[in-house]
Structures are given as structure tokens and as C-alpha cells.
Design a protein around this motif. Structure first.
Motif, PDB file in Angstrom:
ATOM      1  N   LEU A   1      -4.610  10.731   5.493  1.00  0.00           N
ATOM      2  CA  LEU A   1      -5.864  10.134   5.024  1.00  0.00           C
ATOM      3  C   LEU A   1      -5.609   9.325   3.748  1.00  0.00           C
ATOM      4  CD1 LEU A   1      -8.639  10.251   6.254  1.00  0.00           C
ATOM      5  CD2 LEU A   1      -9.235  12.073   4.686  1.00  0.00           C
ATOM      6  N   LYS A   2      -4.722   9.876   2.915  1.00  0.00           N
ATOM      7  CA  LYS A   2      -4.424   9.238   1.627  1.00  0.00           C
ATOM      8  C   LYS A   2      -3.858   7.822   1.822  1.00  0.00           C
ATOM      9  CE  LYS A   2      -1.329  10.387  -2.150  1.00  0.00           C
ATOM     10  NZ  LYS A   2      -0.315  11.387  -2.526  1.00  0.00           N
ATOM     11  N   ALA A   3      -2.826   7.718   2.648  1.00  0.00           N
ATOM     12  CA  ALA A   3      -2.222   6.394   2.868  1.00  0.00           C
ATOM     13  C   ALA A   3      -2.943   5.670   4.005  1.00  0.00           C
ATOM     14  CB  ALA A   3      -0.748   6.564   3.203  1.00  0.00           C
ATOM     15  N   GLY A   4      -3.258   6.417   5.050  1.00  0.00           N
ATOM     16  CA  GLY A   4      -3.866   5.803   6.228  1.00  0.00           C
ATOM     17  C   GLY A   4      -5.242   5.224   5.947  1.00  0.00           C
TER      18      GLY A   4
ATOM     19  N   ILE B   1       0.838  -1.217   0.000  1.00  0.00           N
ATOM     20  CA  ILE B   1       0.000   0.000   0.000  1.00  0.00           C
ATOM     21  C   ILE B   1       0.869   1.263   0.000  1.00  0.00           C
ATOM     22  CG2 ILE B   1      -1.558   1.375   1.468  1.00  0.00           C
ATOM     23  CD1 ILE B   1      -2.952  -1.272   2.207  1.00  0.00           C
ATOM     24  N   LEU B   2       1.880   1.264   0.833  1.00  0.00           N
ATOM     25  CA  LEU B   2       2.728   2.469   0.911  1.00  0.00           C
ATOM     26  C   LEU B   2       3.507   2.687  -0.387  1.00  0.00           C
ATOM     27  CD1 LEU B   2       3.990   2.191   4.609  1.00  0.00           C
ATOM     28  CD2 LEU B   2       2.457   3.929   3.661  1.00  0.00           C
ATOM     29  N   LEU B   3       4.006   1.594  -0.975  1.00  0.00           N
ATOM     30  CA  LEU B   3       4.757   1.741  -2.228  1.00  0.00           C
ATOM     31  C   LEU B   3       3.864   2.167  -3.389  1.00  0.00           C
ATOM     32  CD1 LEU B   3       7.151  -1.354  -1.964  1.00  0.00           C
ATOM     33  CD2 LEU B   3       7.815   1.052  -1.884  1.00  0.00           C
ATOM     34  N   MET B   4       2.599   1.745  -3.327  1.00  0.00           N
ATOM     35  CA  MET B   4       1.651   2.160  -4.390  1.00  0.00           C
ATOM     36  C   MET B   4       1.216   3.615  -4.176  1.00  0.00           C
ATOM     37  SD  MET B   4       0.817  -0.596  -6.295  1.00  0.00           S
ATOM     38  CE  MET B   4      -0.874  -0.783  -6.747  1.00  0.00           C
TER      39      MET B   4
ATOM     40  N   LEU C   1      -5.403   7.659  10.574  1.00  0.00           N
ATOM     41  CA  LEU C   1      -6.133   8.597   9.707  1.00  0.00           C
ATOM     42  C   LEU C   1      -5.825  10.077   9.899  1.00  0.00           C
ATOM     43  CD1 LEU C   1      -9.626   6.862   9.831  1.00  0.00           C
ATOM     44  CD2 LEU C   1      -7.862   6.634   8.103  1.00  0.00           C
ATOM     45  N   THR C   2      -5.398  10.454  11.069  1.00  0.00           N
ATOM     46  CA  THR C   2      -5.169  11.893  11.322  1.00  0.00           C
ATOM     47  C   THR C   2      -3.812  12.109  11.993  1.00  0.00           C
ATOM     48  OG1 THR C   2      -6.182  11.789  13.503  1.00  0.00           O
ATOM     49  CG2 THR C   2      -7.643  12.333  11.677  1.00  0.00           C
ATOM     50  N   VAL C   3      -3.364  13.348  11.952  1.00  0.00           N
ATOM     51  CA  VAL C   3      -2.092  13.692  12.597  1.00  0.00           C
ATOM     52  C   VAL C   3      -2.187  13.424  14.095  1.00  0.00           C
ATOM     53  CG1 VAL C   3      -0.514  15.588  13.125  1.00  0.00           C
ATOM     54  CG2 VAL C   3      -1.584  15.463  10.883  1.00  0.00           C
ATOM     55  N   VAL C   4      -3.350  13.694  14.659  1.00  0.00           N
ATOM     56  CA  VAL C   4      -3.476  13.616  16.123  1.00  0.00           C
ATOM     57  C   VAL C   4      -3.911  12.225  16.586  1.00  0.00           C
ATOM     58  CG1 VAL C   4      -3.973  16.058  16.419  1.00  0.00           C
ATOM     59  CG2 VAL C   4      -5.861  14.473  16.040  1.00  0.00           C
TER      60      VAL C   4
ATOM     61  N   LYS D   1      -6.301   3.758   3.229  1.00  0.00           N
ATOM     62  CA  LYS D   1      -6.144   2.428   2.621  1.00  0.00           C
ATOM     63  C   LYS D   1      -5.692   1.404   3.668  1.00  0.00           C
ATOM     64  CE  LYS D   1      -4.612   4.704  -1.574  1.00  0.00           C
ATOM     65  NZ  LYS D   1      -3.404   5.141  -2.256  1.00  0.00           N
ATOM     66  N   LEU D   2      -4.764   1.856   4.496  1.00  0.00           N
ATOM     67  CA  LEU D   2      -4.232   0.961   5.528  1.00  0.00           C
ATOM     68  C   LEU D   2      -5.321   0.588   6.544  1.00  0.00           C
ATOM     69  CD1 LEU D   2      -1.205   0.307   5.364  1.00  0.00           C
ATOM     70  CD2 LEU D   2      -0.877   1.709   7.380  1.00  0.00           C
ATOM     71  N   PHE D   3      -6.174   1.552   6.824  1.00  0.00           N
ATOM     72  CA  PHE D   3      -7.268   1.354   7.787  1.00  0.00           C
ATOM     73  C   PHE D   3      -8.208   0.256   7.268  1.00  0.00           C
ATOM     74  CE2 PHE D   3     -11.459   2.313   9.517  1.00  0.00           C
ATOM     75  CZ  PHE D   3     -11.201   2.633  10.842  1.00  0.00           C
ATOM     76  N   ILE D   4      -8.592   0.386   5.992  1.00  0.00           N
ATOM     77  CA  ILE D   4      -9.514  -0.604   5.408  1.00  0.00           C
ATOM     78  C   ILE D   4      -8.858  -1.985   5.370  1.00  0.00           C
ATOM     79  CG2 ILE D   4     -10.738  -1.252   3.276  1.00  0.00           C
ATOM     80  CD1 ILE D   4     -10.989   1.842   2.775  1.00  0.00           C
ATOM     81  N   MET D   5      -7.596  -2.002   4.948  1.00  0.00           N
ATOM     82  CA  MET D   5      -6.872  -3.278   4.894  1.00  0.00           C
ATOM     83  C   MET D   5      -6.812  -3.916   6.290  1.00  0.00           C
ATOM     84  SD  MET D   5      -3.672  -4.582   5.829  1.00  0.00           S
ATOM     85  CE  MET D   5      -2.424  -3.312   5.885  1.00  0.00           C
ATOM     86  N   SER D   6      -6.491  -3.109   7.289  1.00  0.00           N
ATOM     87  CA  SER D   6      -6.330  -3.657   8.641  1.00  0.00           C
ATOM     88  C   SER D   6      -7.647  -4.209   9.184  1.00  0.00           C
ATOM     89  CB  SER D   6      -5.795  -2.570   9.583  1.00  0.00           C
ATOM     90  OG  SER D   6      -4.544  -2.140   9.150  1.00  0.00           O
ATOM     91  N   VAL D   7      -8.740  -3.487   8.928  1.00  0.00           N
ATOM     92  CA  VAL D   7     -10.053  -3.956   9.394  1.00  0.00           C
ATOM     93  C   VAL D   7     -10.381  -5.300   8.748  1.00  0.00           C
ATOM     94  CG1 VAL D   7     -12.539  -3.488   9.315  1.00  0.00           C
ATOM     95  CG2 VAL D   7     -10.965  -1.653   9.932  1.00  0.00           C
ATOM     96  N   ILE D   8     -10.124  -5.403   7.440  1.00  0.00           N
ATOM     97  CA  ILE D   8     -10.435  -6.655   6.728  1.00  0.00           C
ATOM     98  C   ILE D   8      -9.569  -7.806   7.266  1.00  0.00           C
ATOM     99  CG2 ILE D   8     -10.341  -7.815   4.470  1.00  0.00           C
ATOM    100  CD1 ILE D   8     -11.075  -5.051   3.236  1.00  0.00           C
ATOM    101  N   VAL D   9      -8.267  -7.532   7.422  1.00  0.00           N
ATOM    102  CA  VAL D   9      -7.366  -8.584   7.919  1.00  0.00           C
ATOM    103  C   VAL D   9      -7.803  -9.027   9.323  1.00  0.00           C
ATOM    104  CG1 VAL D   9      -4.993  -9.101   8.634  1.00  0.00           C
ATOM    105  CG2 VAL D   9      -5.396  -7.865   6.515  1.00  0.00           C
TER     106      VAL D   9
END
Lengths: 475, 292
Positions: A450-453, A248-251, A427-430, A455-463
Motif C-alpha cells: 500500500l505504501k509504494a503501490g 517513486i520507488l527510490l523516494m 495495492l495488495t499482496v493478492v 503512490k504508483l496507483f495514483i501516478m498511473s491513473v493520472i498518466v
């Protein structure tokens, strides 16, 4: 005649501007207190206490998020209102305030200072670079992996604090023009921050909220979970997440610099200036290994918090860290707040408030998926994952822990789901200290979280959902 | 006399530093350059500070230190500091003073310059800084935030200069707003000093809601004209009717630097009803100096 000067009026207006959230919180608190408890609470054994606990929780959440007063003041408010509202006796409040989880948070914050102050970051940097070579994608993958694995044992902010300078040296050595290295900076710094955040679920010592959940299981009679049992549930999730996060981060961030040849060389030169590892550094690592073994083998008998404090004691006794450093870098206000949050968490359970909120949430959602375990666990995960992005992971678990344990289903599984989801503060700075640390570099934009986080958030929830449904039933 | 100048980044603060330092020079004023960065959430502050501390040994400093270094170099090269010494800035020479960090500069300079780093909300930090030392003027870049105009004028206890859309390559005229308010006299003196020092021509503008300009307005305009003449500053006087704020904004163009007096309304009235300076500042697309 008495006349108020313009200066006084201006000062009062300014005070109101500064304290508007405090004033609003107090007004909301008073209005809610004067209203009768919701009718649904009448079935509870202590309806008034449950309602008053709810008022304290609402006030606390607003004050923690908006910060109009220092956090220790919020902690005091929680303790005072429990007694003033007649929810608990003073001694009961005092005893619920201090627990092994609070000792653990205190100890782990001080262990972090002890480790970061030793300068092990340069050793770590050299080790990672030797493993990854100088290709950008390999460095990013290495950062994510090593940060995740390390933070599972020593906590996310400790690892981020050690790895941030390494990432920044690589970025700055590539170009002094921030615009030219903006994407590279985002890739490397988010690899560090998100790797560390993901890793903090791996073991109980990865984060204070893990220990808070373990404390709730014991306190509420759901049984005890050992250090290794925790790892058995959480580590597979961590290992699944790492490669997905790297992809995700590399994409998301594709820097022009494919190879960091010069930067890696400069980093090596800078690191080798430090010379060989000293006896003191070996001792720091040895003490931490001792603490780790203590957590694994003695945690269930003498408590994880006490073991963390033994580690701090040894560091102090051997002169490996100065008390002044510990004192300066340990946020005592946060420790007080977590103590108070756990204290109100216990009342959320005992007054029946947890049962009321959990029942209400499940009733409201029943029309979607009936009374299914999948729905229960999804709600627990989303509740925790969303709240952690606005509060902090430990505070989120302290408040919602008792609620998810009352949602039905296996409380151990529900607790794991909530505790692990509290790491999804991307998702946020804080959202978490790791996000704030990389943002403090001035090199990452708010929108990138938000841009990277996202995607990571959705991936983590699914995993997490997959792990909870497919893997945990096998244990 | 001491001025406070807020900088945010190398990218956006050059115009503010440029005109701010020129105005400070015009008054031979000392200058405090302040960088206000975002403050870590209290919940995480200890852990963020631990990370920032760990970076110092790698010679990586707070991003604000880099901005202050840039500001120092800019002041040095622009001649504000009147010194050949260019190595006075050392990021390790910082002093923690309660709620702020101050850079200690080596060597002496023609004028005193302080470099200060603060963390928090911009209005809160500027107010704290302004209360700490006896500043006459606060200089700050323009902001997209609508409430900024109100907050600056209402809560910062100094005169305010908001450097909106300032082009360092352009020649500016000074637009002096004249009415019968108490602050107009101070605004005229302030504006005249800037105009004289920067070689600017002056337009004075008096706006009345009706065709009939009251005696107070006429007297103020005459006094302003006399004062400018006595200082040898070339000027033109303009009298217009209409809504004052709209007329100010319509009259001013992109080459104007506006100077006006602060409102004498009570803070409570300003809070609920606003004031001419607040409304003008909200609508203006040019640099504007409000003299208290």
C-alpha cells in the motif's frame, strides 16, 4: 434413538466454517433469483436474462475473491447456470467458452514455463548488471526498466520469475541479516514486480486481459485492433510511467546501502559459473522471436492464441521443454475459469446487462461532470483499476470489459483505458501474481504494497488520463 | 507419543520451540515441527510456483525451509535430538506428499523428528496435519486473533498447548486447574509428567462459583493432591470462589504455566456459548495447556 456424536457435530461446524462463503453465495443467489428483476431492466430486450446474468456475475465475483471452492468449480458453475437459468443454449455456451483469447492465455502460460525453465535469468542478470553498474539506485532503475520492457512482450509473471532470484541474490549477498537489508529488499523486489506489472500493458502479448479486450472489440463489432496499433496506444504510456515509477520507488525505499559492490561481484561469479550460452538457449530465444514476429504480422489473420500455441508446439517438438514441466506449472483451472469468464462476459453484453450497468453508473455520476467523455473514461479507469486489485487483471477485464464498452464514447478508447488500468494491481499482496511472487520471498511486508503501490496507483491513473486525453486523440 | 509443534519465524517462535521441545522430551515423544506459510491465491498459484521453482537452482528456497532449518539446528543444539550429527538438514532433500512437503533428514537421532512445510490457513493446515498422523498434542505460539482460541480448541483434535508470553530465562510454576470434569484426571497426569521432568513446583487451583464446594470438586482435588504426592512433586492446593475463568486468570501470574482439562460440552454449545478453556485461553497472558 438416533444420536449425533460430538465428533460429527464438530466436523459439520468445521465444514460450515470452511465453506461459509460458498453457503453465503448460494443463499444470496437463491434470494436474488426469487426476487423480481430491477424495474430499470424492463426496458432491456431480455430483462430476465440480464438479471440472471447479473446474479451469476455476483456469485462468481464472491467465489473468486474468497476461494471457498476450487476455481474450476467456479468455471463450471458459470457454464451450468447460464444453461439452467435459460440465458443461453448449451451449444451457445460451449462455443463462447473457447476462443482465441483462451488459447492465448493457455499458450502464454506454457510459453512462460518454457522460457523460465531455460535458465535465461542468469544471462539477463549479467546483462542488467553490466548496464547499471553497482550503485543501488541504478540497479533499481535498471530492474524497473528492463522488467517493464521485457514483460511488455513475454508477460509480467515470466519476467518476475526470472528476475526474482537475481534480486534475492543481491539482497542476500549484501547481508544475511534480513533486518539489515529489509529496505534494500523492498526496493529491488518492488522494482521487479511493479516494473513487470507496468510493462504488461505494452503489447497484446504482455497479458491475457489485453487479448480478452481485443476479442471483445471484434465479438461486439467495434472493429479489430492489430498488435502494432495496440503498441501505438499503450507503449507511450509505459515509457512515461517508467521514470516516474523509479522516482517513486527510490523516494519510498531509501536503503542505507548506496553501493552493492560485494553483492554484484558475488552475482557475477555465480552467473559466470554457468558458462557461455548454449545452442539450446539460442534456439529458445529464436523461437520466441519467431512467435513475436508472428504476433505482429499474422496476429490479425490467424489469431494471437494460435501463434502462442505454435510456439509451444515448437518448444515441445524440439525437446526444449518437457510436457511434464508444462503440465505441472500450467494452472488448467485458471484457463477454465477465464474461458467461463469470457463466456459470461459475452452474455453481459448480449443480454443488455452491460448497457444497464453502464447507463446506471453514468446517470448516477452525471451530476458531477455532466455527460463528459472525461467522466466516462475516468469511471472506466477507476472501475478496472480497483477491481483488478481484488480479482485478477484478466478476470477484471473479462467482467467489466463489456460494461465499459457500453458506457458511451469511442469503444476502442474506452476499452484501452479499462485494459491498461487493469495493470494497476499494486495495492495488495493478492492483486497479481507478481505481487504474490515477491511476497513469497518473505522479505517484503504487506504494508509496503500500500505504501509504494498507493503512490504508483495514483501516478498511473493520472498518466493514463493524460495519455488518453492528450495523446490518443492525435492517432 | 507424537507432538505437533507449529513454528512461524525465527524471530517469534523460539519460546514455542524451547518449551515445546522440553515438554516433548519430558514425554519422550516424537516431534513434528510444522511451518505453515501463506498459500498463494489459487488464481496465481501456478505462476508463483513457477517462480519459486526457478529460484531453487540459485539455492534460494521457500522462506519456510529456512525456518525449518533454524528449528532443526535449535533442536540439535538444545539436546532434543541427542546427536552429534549437525549436517542432517539438506534443503534439497524434500518430499512432496500430497498436501505437504516433508524434509528427509539424514542420519538417525535419539528421537524421531519430522520437519514439515504446509501452505494455507493455519487452523486448516494444523487440522489436516493432526488428522494425518496420530498426534497427542499440538503446540503453537500465541496469536492476536481473538477467534484463534475457539478454533484451536474446537477444530484441532489433539490437546492444545498455546505458548503465550513465555520467557525462556524464567523459572515457571505449574498451575493445575482441578474440577470434577472427566478431563481433569488426564490434565493432572499430563501436568505431573511435565512438572516432574522440568523440576517445577505445582499449584493446584479449584474454583467454585459458590462457597459450597461440591463433593465432586473435593474428590478431584484430593485425588490430584494424592497423585502429585505419589510422584514426589512439591505442590500447594488452593480453593477459591468466584467466576471460574476470571479467578483462573487473576490467580495466575507471569511465572505460571497453566494446565487444564478440555470441556466436555457439545461442540454446538461451545460454538454458541463458549467454554471455560476457550474463555480462559482468550483472556490468558501466560502459557496454557488444554488436555483433551
Amino acid at each position: 434413538m438416533f444420536q449425533i456424536s460430538n465428533q460429527v457435530i464438530a466436523n459439520v461446524l468445521y465444514w460450515i466454517r470452511q465453506k461459509r462463503w460458498l453457503l453465503l453465495t448460494i443463499i444470496v443467489g437463491i434470494v436474488l433469483y426469487l426476487l423480481p428483476a430491477p424495474s430499470g431492466m424492463s426496458d432491456l430486450s431480455r430483462p430476465d436474462d440480464a438479471y440472471h446474468t447479473l446474479i451469476i456475475v455476483i456469485m462468481t465475483l464472491v467465489l473468486i475473491i474468497t476461494e471457498p471452492v476450487p476455481l474450476p468449480a467456479v468455471a463450471m458453475m458459470i457454464l451450468i447456470l447460464q444453461v439452467v437459468f435459460g440465458i443461453a443454449e448449451p451449444n451457445e455456451v460451449a462455443s463462447s467458452f473457447m476462443s482465441d483469447a483462451v488459447f492465448f492465455i493457455m499458450g502464454s502460460l506454457m510459453l512462460a514455463v518454457s522460457i523460465v525453465k531455460q535458465g535465461l535469468d542468469s544471462r539477463l542478470a549479467l546483462g542488467i548488471i553490466r548496464l547499471t553498474g553497482n550503485k543501488t539506485w541504478r540497479i533499481a532503475a535498471g530492474f524497473t526498466t528492463i522488467c517493464a520492457l521485457l514483460s511488455s512482450f513475454i508477460g509480467e509473471h515470466t519476467v518476475t520469475a526470472m528476475m526474482m532470484p537475481v534480486g534475492l541474490i543481491l539482497v542476500r549477498s549484501t547481508s544475511s541479516d534480513p533486518k539489515k537489508v529489509a529496505v534494500l529488499a523492498s526496493l529491488l523486489l518492488f522494482s521487479i514486480a511493479y516494473g513487470s506489472a507496468m510493462g504488461s500493458i505494452g503489447t497484446p502479448s504482455g497479458g491475457g486481459r489485453n487479448v480478452i479486450m481485443m476479442g471483445y472489440w471484434t465479438e461486439f463489432g467495434h472493429g479489430t485492433v492489430s498488435y502494432l496499433q495496440w503498441m501505438k496506444h499503450a507503449y507511450p504510456m509505459l515509457l512515461f510511467q517508467i521514470p516516474l515509477a523509479v522516482i517513486i520507488l527510490l523516494m519510498t525505499f531509501r536503503p542505507k546501502q548506496r553501493v552493492l559492490d560485494t553483492a554484484v561481484r558475488k552475482l557475477k561469479v555465480q552467473v559466470t559459473k554457468g558458462g557461455k550460452m548454449q545452442g539450446k538457449e539460442y534456439l529458445v530465444i529464436a523461437v520466441f522471436m519467431g512467435v513475436f514476429l508472428g504476433w505482429v504480422f499474422l496476429g490479425h489473420t490467424i489469431g494471437l492464441g494460435i501463434i502462442a500455441l505454435i510456439g509451444v508446439f515448437v518448444y515441445l517438438a524440439f525437446g526444449l521443454v518437457d510436457w511434464s514441466d508444462l503440465n505441472r506449472n500450467t494452472n488448467w483451472g485458471v484457463i477454465l475459469l477465464f474461458g467461463a469468464a469470457i463466456s459470461i462476459g459475452i452474455q453481459i453484453n448480449y443480454t443488455g446487462l452491460a448497457q444497464w450497468i453502464a447507463g446506471g453508473a453514468m446517470d448516477a455520476l452525471q451530476f458531477v461532470a455532466g455527460d463528459s467523455p472525461l467522466l466516462q473514461i475516468t469511471v472506466a479507469i477507476l472501475l478496472s483499476a480497483i477491481l483488478t486489485n481484488f480479482l485478477s487483471n484478466a478476470a477484471a477485464v473479462a467482467v467489466i470489459g463489456p460494461i465499459v464498452l457500453n458506457m458511451g464514447g469511442d469503444p476502442i478508447i474506452m476499452g484501452f483505458a479499462a485494459a491498461l488500468a487493469s495493470a494497476f494491481a499494486y495495492l495488495t499482496v493478492v492483486a497479481s501474481p507478481t505481487c504474490m511472487i515477491i511476497h513469497s520471498s518473505g522479505l517484503v511486508k504487506r504494508g509496503d504494497f500500500l505504501k509504494a503501490g498507493g503512490k504508483l496507483f495514483i501516478m498511473s491513473v493520472i498518466v493514463l488520463l493524460l495519455v488518453s486525453q492528450l495523446l490518443w486523440p492525435l492517432f | 507419543m507424537k507432538f505437533l509443534l507449529a513454528v512461524g519465524s525465527k524471530e517469534y517462535s523460539e519460546p514455542t520451540l524451547n518449551i515445546g521441545s522440553r515438554i516433548a522430551k519430558a514425554f519422550d515423544a516424537d516431534l513434528s515441527v510444522v511451518y505453515v506459510g501463506s498459500k498463494p491465491k489459487e488464481m496465481f498459484a501456478g505462476r508463483v510456483n513457477l517462480a519459486l521453482d526457478s529460484m531453487v537452482k540459485w539455492e534460494i528456497y521457500h522462506p519456510g525451509i529456512d525456518v525449518l532449518r533454524w528449528a532443526f539446528d535449535y533442536l540439535n543444539s538444545s539436546g532434543y535430538l541427542e546427536s552429534e550429527q549437525v549436517n542432517g538438514f539438506n534443503p534439497e532433500n524434500i518430499v512432496q506428499e500430497n498436501d505437504r512437503i516433508r524434509m528427509v533428514l539424514q542420519g538417525s537421532y535419539g528421537r524421531k523428528v519430522d520437519l514439515i512445510l504446509r501452505e494455507g490457513e493455519i487452523i486448516d493446515e494444523l487440522r489436516r496435519e493432526a488428522q494425518k498422523e496420530d498426534y497427542t498434542l499440538t503446540i503453537i505460539g500465541g496469536s492476536q486473533k481473538r477467534s484463534m482460541a475457539h478454533d484451536l480448541i474446537q477444530y484441532i483434535p489433539t490437546s492444545i498447548f498455546v505458548v503465550k508470553s513465555f520467557d525462556t530465562r524464567r523459572d515457571y510454576r505449574l498451575l493445575l486447574l482441578v474440577d470434577d470434569s472427566k478431563a481433569t484426571k488426564r490434565a493432572v497426569r499430563f501436568g505431573a509428567t511435565i512438572a516432574a521432568n522440568q523440576g517445577m513446583e505445582v499449584d493446584t487451583l479449584t474454583v467454585s462459583k459458590s462457597e459450597n464446594f461440591g463433593p465432586g470438586y473435593s474428590r478431584a482435588a484430593k485425588a490430584a493432591g494424592r497423585f502429585l504426592k505419589s510422584k514426589g512433586i512439591p505442590h500447594k492446593q488452593h480453593f477459591l470462589t468466584g467466576d471460574p475463568v476470571d479467578t483462573f486468570v487473576e490467580f495466575a501470574n507471569e511465572t505460571h504455566l497453566m494446565v487444564m482439562g478440555a470441556s466436555s460440552k457439545s461442540p454446538l454449545r461451545k460454538f454458541f456459548l463458549g467454554s471455560k478453556p476457550i474463555k480462559t485461553l482468550e483472556k490468558a497472558a501466560f502459557p496454557i495447556l488444554i488436555v483433551k
